[in-house]
Design a protein around this motif. Sequence first.
Motif, short mmCIF file in Angstrom:
data_model
loop_
_atom_site.label_atom_id
_atom_site.label_comp_id
_atom_site.label_asym_id
_atom_site.label_seq_id
_atom_site.Cartn_x
_atom_site.Cartn_y
_atom_site.Cartn_z
N ASN A 193 -3.47 5.00 -1.57
CA ASN A 193 -4.29 5.85 -0.72
C ASN A 193 -3.98 7.32 -0.99
N LEU A 207 -4.21 11.10 0.35
CA LEU A 207 -4.41 11.86 1.58
C LEU A 207 -4.13 13.33 1.33
N GLU A 227 4.39 12.69 -2.89
CA GLU A 227 3.66 13.94 -2.70
C GLU A 227 3.66 14.70 -4.03
N THR A 284 0.86 -1.18 0.00
CA THR A 284 0.00 0.00 0.00
C THR A 284 0.89 1.23 0.00
N LEU A 298 0.27 12.03 -1.06
CA LEU A 298 -0.27 13.29 -0.57
C LEU A 298 -0.55 14.20 -1.77
N TYR A 303 6.01 14.38 6.19
CA TYR A 303 5.38 13.09 5.94
C TYR A 303 6.27 12.18 5.10
N THR A 352 5.46 8.45 6.68
CA THR A 352 4.00 8.40 6.73
C THR A 352 3.42 8.38 5.32
N ALA A 353 4.07 9.06 4.39
CA ALA A 353 3.65 9.09 2.99
C ALA A 353 4.81 8.64 2.11
N ASP A 354 4.46 8.11 0.94
CA ASP A 354 5.46 7.61 0.00
C ASP A 354 5.72 8.58 -1.14
N THR A 407 0.99 5.59 -0.06
CA THR A 407 0.22 6.77 0.30
C THR A 407 0.72 7.97 -0.50
#
Length: 296
Positions: A127, A129, A147, A96, A100, A138, A143-145, A98
């Motif tokens: 996901n 976000l 942006e 998964t 942003l 992030y 927290t995020a992969d 993420t």
Amino acid sequence: MSTPDLNLLMTLDALLSEGSVAGAARRLGLSPSAMSRALQRLRDCTGDPLLVRSGRGLVPTPRAVALREQVSELLPRALQTLSPAPTLDLGKVNRTFTLLCSDGFVENFGPSLLMRLNREAPGIRLNFLPKVRRDNSYLRDGTADLETGVIGKGTAQELHARALFRDHFVGVVREGHPLLNGDITLERYIECDHVADTRHGLGHDPVDVALAALGARRQIVTSVAGFATALALARSTGLLATVPERHTRYLRTGMTTFPLPLAMAEITLSMLWHPRLDADPAHKWLRSVIHEVCMQ
């Protein structure tokens, strides 16, 4: 106690497999004397003779027999650990990621991205976000992969980036807005009631910066943190929103878009990621897919 030379694992594996110094030397491309010295180092490390003379050959000690199975399992894992990552098999990836991004990015590119993932890598989930902070923390803390955004002075210098597309600002009002009755001049534009995007800070929006260079100022009656919200207000009121054209393509459906009566530089939307993920095969593949979808 000194750290053992892990290269001796290969030497031990060859000696235990061949059962002779000469055979192990040929297997590893060493001279018999070099292999004899390596065997002595192994004896010093393990505190055991490992191979002892029996007639004209060598036989393993009980410790060597016990080590044979361990080494045959450990060495392949060690070699795999120090080898390049295997070729990516999208059908077997189960991860998964993420991303942003803004609502406009999801609205414009989310469906195409999800269709590509479902078709080519069903085990990869993406996901979306919102960006609550603008300090790239992030990406730093994992927290995020990924942006998306416009690279500015506040963008962390260690991040990697790739441009996705260029965009320009346009004006947007609801259908039947009084501004549409006649030529849209700079004077009529700034006299309208505007909804502004405050993510850059009041007065630092690219629109306000461009107007200030002309000695002009628009009438801002409310401000929001995002283009999607600005367009939602403009759709239901008499407010004027100034937004990036491509970034809000579908969000402007049913509204009237017009060229701005002032010159503004284009912006470049980029994709950013932390260096620790740069060589990750699945992450590289996802970056290429995002780039391809945005270039369409």
